[in-house]
Design a protein around this motif. Structure first.
Motif, PDB file in Angstrom:
ATOM      1  N   ALA A 236      54.636  15.050   7.963  1.00 43.97           N
ATOM      2  CA  ALA A 236      54.137  15.902   9.037  1.00 43.97           C
ATOM      3  C   ALA A 236      54.245  15.193  10.374  1.00 43.97           C
ATOM      4  CB  ALA A 236      52.684  16.308   8.770  1.00 43.97           C
ATOM      5  N   ALA A 237      54.510  15.966  11.405  1.00 50.20           N
ATOM      6  CA  ALA A 237      54.567  15.461  12.773  1.00 50.20           C
ATOM      7  C   ALA A 237      53.763  16.396  13.656  1.00 50.20           C
ATOM      8  CB  ALA A 237      56.011  15.392  13.255  1.00 50.20           C
ATOM      9  N   LEU A 238      52.807  15.828  14.381  1.00 51.50           N
ATOM     10  CA  LEU A 238      51.962  16.618  15.282  1.00 51.50           C
ATOM     11  C   LEU A 238      52.116  16.075  16.695  1.00 51.50           C
ATOM     12  CD1 LEU A 238      48.374  17.882  14.663  1.00 51.50           C
ATOM     13  CD2 LEU A 238      48.930  16.762  16.827  1.00 51.50           C
ATOM     14  N   ASP A 239      52.300  16.982  17.627  1.00 50.02           N
ATOM     15  CA  ASP A 239      52.475  16.632  19.038  1.00 50.02           C
ATOM     16  C   ASP A 239      51.464  17.423  19.863  1.00 50.02           C
ATOM     17  OD1 ASP A 239      53.345  16.168  21.653  1.00 50.02           O
ATOM     18  OD2 ASP A 239      55.067  17.517  21.475  1.00 50.02           O
ATOM     19  N   LEU A 240      50.475  16.710  20.397  1.00 47.64           N
ATOM     20  CA  LEU A 240      49.491  17.333  21.276  1.00 47.64           C
ATOM     21  C   LEU A 240      49.881  17.001  22.712  1.00 47.64           C
ATOM     22  CD1 LEU A 240      46.848  18.888  21.746  1.00 47.64           C
ATOM     23  CD2 LEU A 240      45.642  16.699  21.576  1.00 47.64           C
ATOM     24  N   GLY A 241      50.424  17.987  23.406  1.00 42.02           N
ATOM     25  CA  GLY A 241      50.903  17.765  24.756  1.00 42.02           C
ATOM     26  C   GLY A 241      49.979  18.349  25.812  1.00 42.02           C
ATOM     27  N   THR A 242      50.468  18.383  27.025  1.00 34.34           N
ATOM     28  CA  THR A 242      49.690  18.913  28.137  1.00 34.34           C
ATOM     29  C   THR A 242      49.500  20.415  28.016  1.00 34.34           C
ATOM     30  OG1 THR A 242      50.520  17.160  29.569  1.00 34.34           O
ATOM     31  CG2 THR A 242      49.616  19.097  30.663  1.00 34.34           C
ATOM     32  N   ASN A 243      50.492  21.084  27.424  1.00 34.41           N
ATOM     33  CA  ASN A 243      50.447  22.540  27.340  1.00 34.41           C
ATOM     34  C   ASN A 243      50.308  23.054  25.916  1.00 34.41           C
ATOM     35  OD1 ASN A 243      50.582  25.056  28.778  1.00 34.41           O
ATOM     36  ND2 ASN A 243      52.626  25.371  27.947  1.00 34.41           N
ATOM     37  N   ASN A 244      50.924  22.376  24.963  1.00 38.16           N
ATOM     38  CA  ASN A 244      51.002  22.882  23.595  1.00 38.16           C
ATOM     39  C   ASN A 244      50.442  21.916  22.567  1.00 38.16           C
ATOM     40  OD1 ASN A 244      52.923  25.460  23.556  1.00 38.16           O
ATOM     41  ND2 ASN A 244      53.747  24.024  25.059  1.00 38.16           N
TER      42      ASN A 244
ATOM     43  N   ALA B 169      49.635  12.050  20.868  1.00 41.15           N
ATOM     44  CA  ALA B 169      49.192  12.725  22.089  1.00 41.15           C
ATOM     45  C   ALA B 169      50.011  12.162  23.238  1.00 41.15           C
ATOM     46  CB  ALA B 169      47.701  12.494  22.320  1.00 41.15           C
ATOM     47  N   THR B 170      50.328  13.013  24.218  1.00 37.67           N
ATOM     48  CA  THR B 170      51.218  12.567  25.289  1.00 37.67           C
ATOM     49  C   THR B 170      50.518  12.589  26.652  1.00 37.67           C
ATOM     50  OG1 THR B 170      52.194  14.796  25.391  1.00 37.67           O
ATOM     51  CG2 THR B 170      53.277  13.179  23.979  1.00 37.67           C
ATOM     52  N   GLU B 171      51.141  13.168  27.651  1.00 41.57           N
ATOM     53  CA  GLU B 171      50.764  12.918  29.035  1.00 41.57           C
ATOM     54  C   GLU B 171      49.326  13.278  29.389  1.00 41.57           C
ATOM     55  OE1 GLU B 171      51.166  11.463  32.836  1.00 41.57           O
ATOM     56  OE2 GLU B 171      52.456  11.210  31.081  1.00 41.57           O
ATOM     57  N   ALA B 172      48.808  14.389  28.899  1.00 40.24           N
ATOM     58  CA  ALA B 172      47.444  14.781  29.270  1.00 40.24           C
ATOM     59  C   ALA B 172      46.451  13.699  28.877  1.00 40.24           C
ATOM     60  CB  ALA B 172      47.078  16.112  28.620  1.00 40.24           C
ATOM     61  N   CYS B 173      46.569  13.198  27.653  1.00 38.77           N
ATOM     62  CA  CYS B 173      45.647  12.155  27.194  1.00 38.77           C
ATOM     63  C   CYS B 173      45.985  10.796  27.795  1.00 38.77           C
ATOM     64  CB  CYS B 173      45.656  12.084  25.665  1.00 38.77           C
ATOM     65  SG  CYS B 173      44.905  13.523  24.865  1.00 38.77           S
ATOM     66  N   ARG B 174      47.274  10.564  28.128  1.00 35.28           N
ATOM     67  CA  ARG B 174      47.655   9.309  28.779  1.00 35.28           C
ATOM     68  C   ARG B 174      47.033   9.199  30.159  1.00 35.28           C
ATOM     69  NH1 ARG B 174      53.353   9.673  26.852  1.00 35.28           N
ATOM     70  NH2 ARG B 174      53.780  10.886  28.730  1.00 35.28           N
ATOM     71  N   SER B 175      47.063  10.291  30.904  1.00 30.59           N
ATOM     72  CA  SER B 175      46.685  10.225  32.320  1.00 30.59           C
ATOM     73  C   SER B 175      45.217  10.527  32.587  1.00 30.59           C
ATOM     74  CB  SER B 175      47.557  11.186  33.125  1.00 30.59           C
ATOM     75  OG  SER B 175      47.373  12.522  32.683  1.00 30.59           O
ATOM     76  N   ALA B 176      44.569  11.257  31.709  1.00 32.50           N
ATOM     77  CA  ALA B 176      43.170  11.627  31.948  1.00 32.50           C
ATOM     78  C   ALA B 176      42.259  10.438  31.688  1.00 32.50           C
ATOM     79  CB  ALA B 176      42.768  12.790  31.052  1.00 32.50           C
ATOM     80  N   GLU B 177      41.286  10.226  32.555  1.00 37.99           N
ATOM     81  CA  GLU B 177      40.383   9.088  32.384  1.00 37.99           C
ATOM     82  C   GLU B 177      39.502   9.236  31.145  1.00 37.99           C
ATOM     83  OE1 GLU B 177      36.600   9.833  35.171  1.00 37.99           O
ATOM     84  OE2 GLU B 177      38.477   9.709  36.314  1.00 37.99           O
TER      85      GLU B 177
ATOM     86  N   ALA C  52      43.303  11.387  13.439  1.00 43.56           N
ATOM     87  CA  ALA C  52      43.390  10.250  14.364  1.00 43.56           C
ATOM     88  C   ALA C  52      44.730  10.295  15.076  1.00 43.56           C
ATOM     89  CB  ALA C  52      43.230   8.943  13.597  1.00 43.56           C
ATOM     90  N   LEU C  53      44.696  10.672  16.343  1.00 44.42           N
ATOM     91  CA  LEU C  53      45.916  10.763  17.140  1.00 44.42           C
ATOM     92  C   LEU C  53      46.122   9.484  17.936  1.00 44.42           C
ATOM     93  CD1 LEU C  53      45.168  13.796  16.540  1.00 44.42           C
ATOM     94  CD2 LEU C  53      46.309  14.345  18.692  1.00 44.42           C
ATOM     95  N   GLU C  54      47.368   9.094  18.098  1.00 42.90           N
ATOM     96  CA  GLU C  54      47.714   7.935  18.922  1.00 42.90           C
ATOM     97  C   GLU C  54      48.325   8.416  20.236  1.00 42.90           C
ATOM     98  OE1 GLU C  54      51.232   5.695  17.856  1.00 42.90           O
ATOM     99  OE2 GLU C  54      51.660   7.084  16.212  1.00 42.90           O
ATOM    100  N   ILE C  55      47.931   7.795  21.318  1.00 40.97           N
ATOM    101  CA  ILE C  55      48.538   8.078  22.610  1.00 40.97           C
ATOM    102  C   ILE C  55      49.804   7.240  22.724  1.00 40.97           C
ATOM    103  CG2 ILE C  55      48.266   7.993  25.105  1.00 40.97           C
ATOM    104  CD1 ILE C  55      45.258   8.246  24.717  1.00 40.97           C
ATOM    105  N   VAL C  56      50.955   7.903  22.797  1.00 39.41           N
ATOM    106  CA  VAL C  56      52.215   7.163  22.825  1.00 39.41           C
ATOM    107  C   VAL C  56      52.642   6.893  24.262  1.00 39.41           C
ATOM    108  CG1 VAL C  56      53.018   8.039  20.606  1.00 39.41           C
ATOM    109  CG2 VAL C  56      53.596   9.282  22.696  1.00 39.41           C
ATOM    110  N   SER C  57      53.429   5.852  24.438  1.00 39.65           N
ATOM    111  CA  SER C  57      53.956   5.504  25.750  1.00 39.65           C
ATOM    112  C   SER C  57      55.049   6.486  26.150  1.00 39.65           C
ATOM    113  CB  SER C  57      54.521   4.092  25.734  1.00 39.65           C
ATOM    114  OG  SER C  57      55.707   4.051  24.946  1.00 39.65           O
ATOM    115  N   ARG C  58      55.398   6.493  27.418  1.00 39.35           N
ATOM    116  CA  ARG C  58      56.490   7.343  27.892  1.00 39.35           C
ATOM    117  C   ARG C  58      57.819   6.898  27.281  1.00 39.35           C
ATOM    118  NH1 ARG C  58      53.061   6.777  32.435  1.00 39.35           N
ATOM    119  NH2 ARG C  58      52.231   8.801  33.139  1.00 39.35           N
TER     120      ARG C  58
END
Length: 391
Positions: A58-66, A132-140, A156-162
């Protein structure tokens, strides 16, 4: 079938939540061990033993929009998607102004993640990576939010680098790059950031390296996406002046792209095509194909000439908000975002005017699946290693 995803080929079933994996920055072309190690539901098989083909990934991607999930089973030349989920949650709504994830946005994301948790459990998934990507990367409060996700859903989601995000996009779209070309300029227009990657096929692969991600020459992550850009400029009423202002903002960001002059020369020489993976470019393709209803099978892999892209850009920018809502390939959920995406694409095209564009309705999730399956050696017995083809 979900609105813009895959049609599940079987009914869902039960398993356990994923455990976390560390996330560290590393080189795009050669990911560090920490980046290569996905979250997993149970301890992974011993390294020397390839995972059985019955194993579900399984692959899960929690982004800024989706929020998107794919569950797949390895096949000889790729993998078969057995379940999927996609929901627009707009997690990054307002982050550009406040620097924080909002309560309503977090609630929407958690609700979607509960659905994903049920699908993972019902399917008995053994190997998963949840990012998890940009929303979680950038939000304090991004890390705090992910603790809430862990507490309320068991995920348990990991915040990945760009860098990791760029590499995964390439891994997911590798099979759509024309092998007879000199390479591709891949773009992934997200909700809060946009990745731009130059894959250079004119340079020989080093040694036995065969992954397309090893052919990355350079890349950049732009701190802009459809959500953040539309919030700054407006998404419902977009005049020609507003659209040009969005294009100009993105164009300024492109000035710092690494090796920009070399890329200018490669584009001018010809035989380098664009490869787009995002809701923006799949929408353009859907409108181009005249679809009465969005159909991933027809959109994924579609080629468009520069003139065809120009025509579709003019068509979309000529629509008012009501017309965008009424279009079956856009709809209400994307109507206020699609022109911001078009502006990002237009800035890229003006800077590097490639004559061909290939459309990918695939990306990070497929890249995650390809990398996990390759790491587990599921294709070692096959003489023809694939590049991420789904079936």
């Amino acid at each position: 079938m979900n609105a813009r995803g895959y049609a599940p080929s079987a009914k869902a079933g039960l398993g356990a939540p994923a455990r976390p994996a560390p996330s560290r920055n590393g080189a795009v072309g050669a990911p560090s061990p920490a980046q290569r190690t996905p979250s997993r539901v149970e301890e992974r098989p011993r390294a020397e033993a390839a995972a059985p083909v019955e194993t579900l990934y399984a692959a899960l991607d929690l982004g800024t929009n989706n929020c998107r999930l794919l569950i797949a089973q390895p096949r000889e030349r790729g993998f078969r998607v057995v379940d999927a989920f996609s929901r627009i949650v707009r997690l990054g709504e307002g982050v550009g102004r406040s620097g924080r994830l909002g309560e309503a946005a977090m609630d929407r994301a958690v609700d979607a993640l509960r659905v994903c948790r049920s699908k993972l459990a019902d399917r008995g998934v053994l190997r998963a990576r949840l990012i998890a990507t940009e929303a979680c990367r950038s939000a304090e409060n991004g890390a705090i939010f992910l603790e809430r996700v862990r507490s309320e859903t068991g995920l348990a989601l990991e915040i990945v680098s760009r860098e990791t995000e760029a590499r995964l996009a390439v891994s997911g779209c590798a099979s759509l790059i024309d092998p007879n070309s000199n390479g591709a300029l891949l773009f992934d227009i997200g909700g809060g950031s946009s990745e731009l990657v130059w894959i250079d096929l004119t340079r020989p692969a080093e040694g036995r390296r065969r992954r397309m991600s090893d052919r990355i020459r350079t890349w950049a992550s732009l701190p802009v996406g459809v959500v953040t850009l539309s919030e700054r400029h407006g998404g419902e009423t977009v005049t020609a002046e507003v659209f040009e202002a969005m294009v100009a903002e993105v164009a300024e960001m492109l000035r710092d792209f690494p090796e920009a002059v070399a890329l200018d020369q490669a584009v001018a020489a010809g035989n380098l095509h664009m490869l787009g993976t995002s809701g923006t470019v799949t929408t353009l393709a859907g409108v181009h194909l005249g679809l009465d209803r969005y159909d991933r099978r027809r959109v994924d892999g579609t080629w468009m000439t520069a003139d065809e892209v120009n025509l579709m850009m003019n068509t979309l920018t000529g629509m008012d908000y009501a017309a965008r809502i009424a279009n079956p390939c856009i709809g209400r959920e994307r109507a206020d975002l699609v022109l911001a995406g078009c502006a990002i694409l237009e800035a890229i095209r003006r800077r590097w005017p490639c004559q061909r564009l290939r459309v990918a309705d695939r990306g990070l999730r497929e890249g995650i699946l390809v990398e996990m399956m390759a790491e587990d050696g599921v294709w070692r017995r096959s003489p023809h290693r694939q590049g991420g083809r789904t079936s």
